[in-house]
Design a protein around this motif. Sequence first.
Motif, PDB file in Angstrom:
ATOM      1  N   LEU A   1       8.579  -6.724   9.129  1.00  0.00           N
ATOM      2  CA  LEU A   1       9.397  -5.516   9.327  1.00  0.00           C
ATOM      3  C   LEU A   1       9.712  -5.336  10.808  1.00  0.00           C
ATOM      4  O   LEU A   1      10.856  -5.066  11.196  1.00  0.00           O
ATOM      5  CB  LEU A   1       8.656  -4.279   8.780  1.00  0.00           C
ATOM      6  CG  LEU A   1       9.378  -2.951   9.005  1.00  0.00           C
ATOM      7  CD1 LEU A   1      10.632  -2.854   8.152  1.00  0.00           C
ATOM      8  CD2 LEU A   1       8.465  -1.767   8.704  1.00  0.00           C
ATOM      9  N   MET A   2       8.675  -5.510  11.641  1.00  0.00           N
ATOM     10  CA  MET A   2       8.872  -5.302  13.074  1.00  0.00           C
ATOM     11  C   MET A   2       9.786  -6.382  13.667  1.00  0.00           C
ATOM     12  O   MET A   2      10.646  -6.088  14.492  1.00  0.00           O
ATOM     13  CB  MET A   2       7.518  -5.303  13.805  1.00  0.00           C
ATOM     14  CG  MET A   2       6.620  -4.166  13.382  1.00  0.00           C
ATOM     15  SD  MET A   2       7.335  -2.530  13.695  1.00  0.00           S
ATOM     16  CE  MET A   2       6.433  -1.529  12.524  1.00  0.00           C
TER      17      MET A   2
ATOM     18  N   ASN B   1      -5.235  -9.721   6.082  1.00  0.00           N
ATOM     19  CA  ASN B   1      -3.772  -9.591   6.180  1.00  0.00           C
ATOM     20  C   ASN B   1      -3.098 -10.921   6.496  1.00  0.00           C
ATOM     21  O   ASN B   1      -3.445 -11.566   7.483  1.00  0.00           O
ATOM     22  CB  ASN B   1      -3.401  -8.603   7.292  1.00  0.00           C
ATOM     23  CG  ASN B   1      -3.604  -7.173   6.862  1.00  0.00           C
ATOM     24  OD1 ASN B   1      -4.718  -6.774   6.547  1.00  0.00           O
ATOM     25  ND2 ASN B   1      -2.532  -6.397   6.833  1.00  0.00           N
TER      26      ASN B   1
ATOM     27  N   VAL C   1       0.833  -1.219   0.000  1.00  0.00           N
ATOM     28  CA  VAL C   1       0.000   0.000   0.000  1.00  0.00           C
ATOM     29  C   VAL C   1       0.863   1.264   0.000  1.00  0.00           C
ATOM     30  O   VAL C   1       0.617   2.204  -0.775  1.00  0.00           O
ATOM     31  CB  VAL C   1      -0.956  -0.020   1.215  1.00  0.00           C
ATOM     32  CG1 VAL C   1      -1.708   1.299   1.338  1.00  0.00           C
ATOM     33  CG2 VAL C   1      -1.930  -1.182   1.114  1.00  0.00           C
TER      34      VAL C   1
ATOM     35  N   ASN D   1      -2.592  -2.594  15.459  1.00  0.00           N
ATOM     36  CA  ASN D   1      -1.177  -2.671  15.054  1.00  0.00           C
ATOM     37  C   ASN D   1      -0.261  -2.579  16.266  1.00  0.00           C
ATOM     38  O   ASN D   1       0.733  -3.309  16.369  1.00  0.00           O
ATOM     39  CB  ASN D   1      -0.852  -1.532  14.083  1.00  0.00           C
ATOM     40  CG  ASN D   1      -1.632  -1.675  12.785  1.00  0.00           C
ATOM     41  OD1 ASN D   1      -2.033  -2.773  12.424  1.00  0.00           O
ATOM     42  ND2 ASN D   1      -1.856  -0.563  12.096  1.00  0.00           N
TER      43      ASN D   1
ATOM     44  N   VAL E   1       5.515   2.818  14.054  1.00  0.00           N
ATOM     45  CA  VAL E   1       4.069   2.564  14.113  1.00  0.00           C
ATOM     46  C   VAL E   1       3.359   3.809  13.572  1.00  0.00           C
ATOM     47  O   VAL E   1       3.577   4.913  14.059  1.00  0.00           O
ATOM     48  CB  VAL E   1       3.638   2.281  15.573  1.00  0.00           C
ATOM     49  CG1 VAL E   1       2.122   2.223  15.687  1.00  0.00           C
ATOM     50  CG2 VAL E   1       4.277   0.981  16.058  1.00  0.00           C
ATOM     51  N   TYR E   2       2.513   3.599  12.557  1.00  0.00           N
ATOM     52  CA  TYR E   2       1.830   4.734  11.926  1.00  0.00           C
ATOM     53  C   TYR E   2       0.731   5.272  12.846  1.00  0.00           C
ATOM     54  O   TYR E   2      -0.056   4.497  13.407  1.00  0.00           O
ATOM     55  CB  TYR E   2       1.174   4.318  10.611  1.00  0.00           C
ATOM     56  CG  TYR E   2       2.114   3.802   9.534  1.00  0.00           C
ATOM     57  CD1 TYR E   2       3.492   3.987   9.608  1.00  0.00           C
ATOM     58  CD2 TYR E   2       1.603   3.135   8.428  1.00  0.00           C
ATOM     59  CE1 TYR E   2       4.333   3.509   8.624  1.00  0.00           C
ATOM     60  CE2 TYR E   2       2.443   2.654   7.424  1.00  0.00           C
ATOM     61  CZ  TYR E   2       3.807   2.836   7.533  1.00  0.00           C
ATOM     62  OH  TYR E   2       4.634   2.361   6.553  1.00  0.00           O
TER      63      TYR E   2
ATOM     64  N   ARG F   1      -6.341  -4.804  11.951  1.00  0.00           N
ATOM     65  CA  ARG F   1      -6.280  -5.733  10.829  1.00  0.00           C
ATOM     66  C   ARG F   1      -6.688  -7.117  11.329  1.00  0.00           C
ATOM     67  O   ARG F   1      -6.538  -7.427  12.513  1.00  0.00           O
ATOM     68  CB  ARG F   1      -4.845  -5.791  10.242  1.00  0.00           C
ATOM     69  CG  ARG F   1      -4.349  -4.453   9.661  1.00  0.00           C
ATOM     70  CD  ARG F   1      -5.132  -4.093   8.424  1.00  0.00           C
ATOM     71  NE  ARG F   1      -4.704  -2.861   7.758  1.00  0.00           N
ATOM     72  CZ  ARG F   1      -5.254  -1.666   7.939  1.00  0.00           C
ATOM     73  NH1 ARG F   1      -6.242  -1.507   8.808  1.00  0.00           N
ATOM     74  NH2 ARG F   1      -4.831  -0.618   7.247  1.00  0.00           N
TER      75      ARG F   1
ATOM     76  N   ASN G   1      -5.155   1.302  14.472  1.00  0.00           N
ATOM     77  CA  ASN G   1      -5.815   0.692  13.300  1.00  0.00           C
ATOM     78  C   ASN G   1      -5.845  -0.832  13.479  1.00  0.00           C
ATOM     79  O   ASN G   1      -4.920  -1.411  14.048  1.00  0.00           O
ATOM     80  CB  ASN G   1      -5.076   1.050  12.004  1.00  0.00           C
ATOM     81  CG  ASN G   1      -5.104   2.545  11.761  1.00  0.00           C
ATOM     82  OD1 ASN G   1      -4.575   3.306  12.570  1.00  0.00           O
ATOM     83  ND2 ASN G   1      -5.727   2.964  10.703  1.00  0.00           N
TER      84      ASN G   1
HETATM   85  C1  LIG Z   1       4.645  -1.257   7.119  1.00  0.00           C
HETATM   86  C2  LIG Z   1       3.962  -0.658   8.306  1.00  0.00           C
HETATM   87  C3  LIG Z   1       2.600  -0.784   8.481  1.00  0.00           C
HETATM   88  N1  LIG Z   1       1.974  -0.208   9.549  1.00  0.00           N
HETATM   89  C4  LIG Z   1       0.526  -0.383   9.685  1.00  0.00           C
HETATM   90  C5  LIG Z   1      -0.307  -0.027   8.473  1.00  0.00           C
HETATM   91  C6  LIG Z   1      -1.461  -1.005   8.556  1.00  0.00           C
HETATM   92  O1  LIG Z   1      -2.485  -0.490   9.352  1.00  0.00           O
HETATM   93  C7  LIG Z   1      -0.877  -2.247   9.219  1.00  0.00           C
HETATM   94  C8  LIG Z   1      -0.458  -3.327   8.242  1.00  0.00           C
HETATM   95  O2  LIG Z   1       0.298  -2.713   7.225  1.00  0.00           O
HETATM   96  P1  LIG Z   1       0.876  -3.520   5.980  1.00  0.00           P
HETATM   97  O3  LIG Z   1       1.505  -2.538   5.057  1.00  0.00           O
HETATM   98  O4  LIG Z   1       1.703  -4.635   6.481  1.00  0.00           O
HETATM   99  O5  LIG Z   1      -0.443  -4.163   5.378  1.00  0.00           O
HETATM  100  P2  LIG Z   1      -1.824  -3.518   4.815  1.00  0.00           P
HETATM  101  O6  LIG Z   1      -1.629  -2.144   4.346  1.00  0.00           O
HETATM  102  O7  LIG Z   1      -2.872  -3.750   5.831  1.00  0.00           O
HETATM  103  O8  LIG Z   1      -2.053  -4.473   3.530  1.00  0.00           O
HETATM  104  C9  LIG Z   1      -1.711  -5.864   3.543  1.00  0.00           C
HETATM  105  O9  LIG Z   1      -2.848  -6.684   3.677  1.00  0.00           O
HETATM  106  C10 LIG Z   1      -3.811  -6.596   2.648  1.00  0.00           C
HETATM  107  C11 LIG Z   1      -4.923  -7.557   2.908  1.00  0.00           C
HETATM  108  C12 LIG Z   1      -3.235  -6.635   1.286  1.00  0.00           C
HETATM  109  O10 LIG Z   1      -3.901  -6.963   0.337  1.00  0.00           O
HETATM  110  C13 LIG Z   1      -1.886  -6.025   1.063  1.00  0.00           C
HETATM  111  O11 LIG Z   1      -1.260  -6.501  -0.087  1.00  0.00           O
HETATM  112  C14 LIG Z   1      -0.993  -6.225   2.251  1.00  0.00           C
HETATM  113  O12 LIG Z   1       0.166  -5.435   2.086  1.00  0.00           O
HETATM  114  O13 LIG Z   1       0.293  -1.768   9.912  1.00  0.00           O
HETATM  115  C15 LIG Z   1       2.680   0.488  10.509  1.00  0.00           C
HETATM  116  O14 LIG Z   1       2.099   0.996  11.491  1.00  0.00           O
HETATM  117  N2  LIG Z   1       4.042   0.612  10.337  1.00  0.00           N
HETATM  118  C16 LIG Z   1       4.715   0.074   9.281  1.00  0.00           C
HETATM  119  O15 LIG Z   1       5.939   0.241   9.176  1.00  0.00           O
END
Ligand SMILES: Cc1cn([C@H]2C[C@H](O)[C@@H](COP(=O)(O)OP(=O)(O)O[C@H]3O[C@H](C)C(=O)[C@H](O)[C@H]3O)O2)c(=O)[nH]c1=O
Length: 339
Positions: free
Chosen positions: A193-194, A179, A87, A249, A206-207, A214, A212
Amino acid sequence: MNILVTGGAGFIGSNFVRLMLNKYPDYKIVNYDKLTYAGNLENLKDVEENPNYVFEKGDICDAQMVREMLKKHQIQVIVNFAAETHVDRSIHDPAIFTHTNVYGTQTLLDAARQNGIERYIQISTDEVYGSLGETGFFTEKTHLSPNSPYAASKGGADLLVKAYYETYGLNVNITRCSNNYGCYHFPEKLIPLMITNALDNLPLPVYGDGSNVRDWLHVSDHVSAIDSVLHHGKPGEIYNIGGQNERTNLSIVEMIVGKLNKPKSLIKFVKDRVGHDRRYAIDPAKIERELGWAPKYTFEQGLEETIKWYVENESWWRRIKSGAYLEYYVKQYGEALHG
Ligand SMILES: Cc1cn([C@H]2C[C@H](O)[C@@H](COP(=O)(O)OP(=O)(O)O[C@H]3O[C@H](C)C(=O)[C@H](O)[C@H]3O)O2)c(=O)[nH]c1=O
């Protein structure tokens, strides 16, 4: 059965290839993968000598090569995992997402209908439904309302798949997962990553405020659900696949820090993701009722095993994190982390 698995060198694709080869010794599995930054043949080292496994390097947007693959390997089924998936990257550079995820899907669909493919399965995401508030669940009937360029490109691809079912009678299914986590997960996504940052005593970004939510699904459960859809899915149907495991998260990052005995001071709250979806959660009723599938992993067990895998497979992720990815990571987070 001869199956073309596109994106089979990625995280979910490689776990699916392994399941197919181990569970169905008479199937031929052709892994067609472009090997972008997230594709890695090391993910399949343990099965590369299997006589029923073939790797072919190529792009799903290359219509001629896709057609050649279908003929050369007498493919009956296509399972499309190939996609740009991150994303945050889609926010910075959306065009490649539309190209690969939408145009690439259309190329596969055209090749499928012109070459008498018996089944086409599109691996999609619950992000196509948009964001939930504090209550409610996504069902297969929820309207598509994607928010990120990534989610929009996956939603566009899903609509094409549906159109090829309605217009040409192509035998399709769409699966929409929540996820994923597990081994071979590229360390740009939250959990790997973590874990890898914590192992290196690096900041854990952490954003926003980390609230948020998942719905986490172990990749082994995900690929077993796809197996059920492949063998028992009804033509034209969509199946949502969730882990029934909602977490904030921050709670996940705290669990990782705790399990690795690292100080909580590594956690750094950074600028929120633009358009950050609040919550994803899947109602599992349809796939449970129609295909008898339910996730087996508990999150505690799955996270424990995943952490162990990253501890024991440092060479796998160390190489990734020391290459071009590191440059991207520092560019994106450097200021927030150190400023
Ligand atoms: C990389 C990162 C993420 N985050 C938060 C953002 C999200 O709320 C949650 C998970 O993030 P991530 O980028 O790992 O995944 P999603 O944006 O939920 O999307 C994922 O799950 C779906 C189903 C797909 O379809 C995507 O392909 C897959 O990447 O952690 C942080 O807080 N810090 C960080 O460094």
